[in-house]
Design a protein around this motif. Sequence first.
Motif, PDB file in Angstrom:
ATOM      1  N   THR A 667      77.084 195.703 -32.162  1.00  0.00           N
ATOM      2  CA  THR A 667      77.737 195.331 -33.417  1.00  0.00           C
ATOM      3  C   THR A 667      79.251 195.226 -33.284  1.00  0.00           C
ATOM      4  O   THR A 667      79.895 194.548 -34.090  1.00  0.00           O
ATOM      5  N   CYS A 668      79.844 195.873 -32.279  1.00  0.00           N
ATOM      6  CA  CYS A 668      81.295 195.801 -32.097  1.00  0.00           C
ATOM      7  C   CYS A 668      81.656 195.167 -30.763  1.00  0.00           C
ATOM      8  O   CYS A 668      82.808 195.266 -30.321  1.00  0.00           O
ATOM      9  N   LEU A 669      80.675 194.527 -30.120  1.00  0.00           N
ATOM     10  CA  LEU A 669      80.905 193.814 -28.860  1.00  0.00           C
ATOM     11  C   LEU A 669      81.452 194.742 -27.782  1.00  0.00           C
ATOM     12  O   LEU A 669      82.273 194.341 -26.952  1.00  0.00           O
ATOM     13  N   GLN A 670      81.010 195.994 -27.771  1.00  0.00           N
ATOM     14  CA  GLN A 670      81.487 196.987 -26.813  1.00  0.00           C
ATOM     15  C   GLN A 670      80.297 197.578 -26.064  1.00  0.00           C
ATOM     16  O   GLN A 670      79.134 197.267 -26.339  1.00  0.00           O
ATOM     17  N   SER A 671      80.603 198.444 -25.117  1.00  0.00           N
ATOM     18  CA  SER A 671      79.562 199.175 -24.403  1.00  0.00           C
ATOM     19  C   SER A 671      80.161 200.457 -23.866  1.00  0.00           C
ATOM     20  O   SER A 671      81.383 200.606 -23.778  1.00  0.00           O
ATOM     21  N   LEU A 672      79.299 201.388 -23.521  1.00  0.00           N
ATOM     22  CA  LEU A 672      79.735 202.621 -22.883  1.00  0.00           C
ATOM     23  C   LEU A 672      78.856 202.875 -21.671  1.00  0.00           C
ATOM     24  O   LEU A 672      77.800 202.248 -21.501  1.00  0.00           O
ATOM     25  N   THR A 673      79.315 203.764 -20.819  1.00  0.00           N
ATOM     26  CA  THR A 673      78.568 204.111 -19.617  1.00  0.00           C
ATOM     27  C   THR A 673      78.001 205.510 -19.764  1.00  0.00           C
ATOM     28  O   THR A 673      78.705 206.433 -20.192  1.00  0.00           O
ATOM     29  N   ALA A 674      76.729 205.661 -19.445  1.00  0.00           N
ATOM     30  CA  ALA A 674      76.066 206.956 -19.525  1.00  0.00           C
ATOM     31  C   ALA A 674      75.113 207.092 -18.343  1.00  0.00           C
ATOM     32  O   ALA A 674      74.662 206.093 -17.771  1.00  0.00           O
ATOM     33  N   ASN A 675      74.821 208.330 -17.971  1.00  0.00           N
ATOM     34  CA  ASN A 675      73.848 208.584 -16.900  1.00  0.00           C
ATOM     35  C   ASN A 675      72.462 208.617 -17.511  1.00  0.00           C
ATOM     36  O   ASN A 675      72.150 209.500 -18.324  1.00  0.00           O
ATOM     37  N   LEU A 676      71.647 207.644 -17.127  1.00  0.00           N
ATOM     38  CA  LEU A 676      70.339 207.492 -17.742  1.00  0.00           C
ATOM     39  C   LEU A 676      69.261 207.345 -16.680  1.00  0.00           C
ATOM     40  O   LEU A 676      69.224 206.365 -15.945  1.00  0.00           O
ATOM     41  N   GLY A 677      68.376 208.310 -16.599  1.00  0.00           N
ATOM     42  CA  GLY A 677      67.138 208.158 -15.867  1.00  0.00           C
ATOM     43  C   GLY A 677      67.237 208.087 -14.364  1.00  0.00           C
ATOM     44  O   GLY A 677      68.293 208.264 -13.745  1.00  0.00           O
ATOM     45  N   SER A 678      66.100 207.797 -13.776  1.00  0.00           N
ATOM     46  CA  SER A 678      65.967 207.680 -12.321  1.00  0.00           C
ATOM     47  C   SER A 678      65.068 206.503 -12.001  1.00  0.00           C
ATOM     48  O   SER A 678      64.344 205.998 -12.858  1.00  0.00           O
ATOM     49  N   ALA A 679      65.112 206.077 -10.748  1.00  0.00           N
ATOM     50  CA  ALA A 679      64.349 204.890 -10.348  1.00  0.00           C
ATOM     51  C   ALA A 679      63.934 205.010  -8.891  1.00  0.00           C
ATOM     52  O   ALA A 679      64.497 205.808  -8.119  1.00  0.00           O
ATOM     53  N   THR A 680      62.970 204.189  -8.527  1.00  0.00           N
ATOM     54  CA  THR A 680      62.497 204.109  -7.143  1.00  0.00           C
ATOM     55  C   THR A 680      62.515 202.658  -6.705  1.00  0.00           C
ATOM     56  O   THR A 680      62.053 201.774  -7.435  1.00  0.00           O
ATOM     57  N   SER A 681      63.075 202.420  -5.529  1.00  0.00           N
ATOM     58  CA  SER A 681      63.067 201.086  -4.939  1.00  0.00           C
ATOM     59  C   SER A 681      62.384 201.179  -3.586  1.00  0.00           C
ATOM     60  O   SER A 681      62.744 202.019  -2.750  1.00  0.00           O
TER      61      SER A 681
END
Length: 845
Positions: A667-681
């Motif tokens: 809604t304000c054309l912005q973003s933030l960075t957060a530590n989210l989750g885990s993954a496997t490749s």
Amino acid sequence: MALSLMIAVSAMPVQAQDAPADEADGGGEIVVTATRKSETLSKVPVSVQAFTQNELVKQGLRNVEDLARMTPGVSLRRGGLGVSNVSIRGISSGAGASTIGVYIDDTPIQVRSLGVASSIMYPALFDLERVEVLRGPQGTLFGAGSEGGTIRFIQPEPSVTEWSGLARGDLSTTTNGKESYEAAFAIGGPLVTDKIGIRASAYFRHEGGFIDKMVGTPVVRNTTGALGVQSLSFTNTSLYKADVNSSDTFAARLALTFKPSETITITPSINYQSFFTPDAAPNVWPTMSNFETADYATPRWNPTVDATHLPLDVDSGEPQRDKFIMPALKIEADLGFADLVSTTSYFKRDTSQTLDYTNIYAVSYAGRQTPNVGDVAISTVSNRQRNWTQEVRLQSVSDGPLTWVAGGFYSRNEQQAIQNSQTNFLPFLNPLFGIRNDGAPFGPGYSAFINFYGVPQLNGTSSYLSDFKAIDTQIAGFADATYELLEGLKVTAGVRVSKNKIEYTAFYDGPANNLNAPRGLACVPGTGVGTVPCTAVAVGQYEPGTGPFTPRYLNSSASGSDTAVTPKFGISYQATRDTMVYATVSKGFRPSGAQIALPGNCNPELVQLGYVNAQGQASSPQTYGSDSVWSYEAGAKTRMFGGALQLNGSVFHIKWSNIQSTVSVQTCLQSLTANLGSATSQGFDLQAVLKPVRELTLMANVGYTDATFDDDTIINGRTLYTGGSVLPSSGSPWTVTLSGDFRYPIADKTYYVRADYTYRSKEGRTGNTDPGSINYDPNQPVNKAYTIVNGRAGIELGDLDLSLYVNNIFNVAPMINLGHTRNQPVFTTLVTRPRSVGLTAAISF
């Protein structure tokens, strides 16, 4: 399966694999320094793809996008702001620090995500000794940022014994586009034999544009985008300007080598590169384009000055300028028992860009699905990068069972990102976010804009201004050792310990950043939201900018630090002279970061996302933590039948935890960075080179990557990503390149023809293409599979090479990253260059 076959081959009788000594020992084979020491490609226990200068010319590789196309397990995903994210083995992120290391010689040049358009400026592919693409984390020898892998651009050293050089010219034309041309020259040799050497090069390339700018009247055919690219059409169209996305690249280098004694070598150098395009035009509008003929267009929004539009100075395009200069000093000393190498460098880069935000502002602020006649919004972005780097390492020269390298590293990387967004129609909107003229809190005579934001636009047209600055400081020590336990059996252990610190400052201005914006409420700002009751004010009691409505802006700083330990363990076995198997366990790391709280107009959505304080008021996080990967890899490299068949392959399993991720605040054309989750490749890469006869070389590169989230990623009860969905920007799971090169010598001439086939498979679902995500959009398509075929034919006349080539022979026109804003009719996409036909002349001496 492929790796098992290769390991089985290593057990075959030795005579079936024997080759002449010069071939088996690497005659004609590429020598790489992926482990900080010189080794032939088939003997280095690392998954690495290397391109020599000769191969770059033969394959017509011009940029990093071409490199990614020819390298299994590597994908390049371009964004709509001209930003490119390179994914190696599925590890890629547009948030936080870089996931790949990018080096010019020994200087890292990657950037942290800062502002809206931070990206890496890759060097031109000319006068390079080679390019090395190292797959998998390289945290021990190359440090923070080399989490997914490292790309190294290695330049030739000046010679003090012999002269050499090369020159290249190129001319081509593109279907539905303009001509391109290139001229480049490099020369080097001894100024004083055995004492002083020089290497100088210059490169210029003009890329002809192929995207047209059009003017017209948009007509909405479906308000939600359910008709795909046909949800919008244009009438009354006419050409504004043809082939707008041309570009010019210039690069130059000068290096000197001094040998004051037999044991000391001093090499100062300086690199310069500039890039300019009058119109970046990154997004094509399919509704204005013809994908059957690869004829692309994008709209031009012409500003007007009238009762609802302010005067606004707008460029004819979206210009972008980018340049860097990099002085460096390398000192090498032969200590007898080891070599001491010191590298000092300074990387200075400045970039500026104008972005067309007209449609963004029309949708987000005016609530219109397309801009009105005369509407224009632009955002000017400038980025600055200043990197000081110092590395000192000591590396063994002994032929004994133990080889080692140890050293220290220091860097201070400063980035700055300034953004100024301007619009000619925002102050006249009525209503604005449901607020109307003459309403609360200022009453009659005041616009909806003033009642919502509390202040007018800066200098009449600027609604948003930000100035971000980040300083990354790193000091590290590292060591890596390999010991030969038995003949052919080696074990490797290494570790890097680094102390990382980031300092982050931000300055905000403009109405969109006013923390005391009334937002149309007859309340003291900060009350009447969350659980805080309204402290009422009478309508018209205060003038704008006075009393409790005195504007307030966020100007503050944040910092963070961490210590990282990235070990590496490996074992390799040279089963025969031509066959090696290896296994490696290694850790990669990205440092933590800091960020400033988002401006006040983001507060409603921050509350929805759960970023609140104890009183229920919006509170965006100001720091985020580090993330890391553990990689488990096994591989094999073998040559058979006298070198007629070469196989290199590896399998990998990577665990990525605490991922630095982007959380959009739309809604304000912005973003933030957060530590989210885990993954496997996990997956594999395989390269096969077959020479059935001396004149014919066949090559196949195949990569498969399955990069997925381990579990659901949930914020405040909202599922952003479901477990099993693919990682954003991880690219196509299957990447295939097939090449054939036939050379036929007659007398003192060699005629040749080659073809390259590349395939990218359909991408997986994630985020807005995943039905399980809160962001799911049923009208958002997934990137489809596509293939591109290039061809080249030519003649070698001694040192002179003349060739005719056709790139994108079948004029394939895939829609890459086709997308739209949810419930909106405008679709945009990225595209590849249409069919190009050209001539190349190259000479080396």
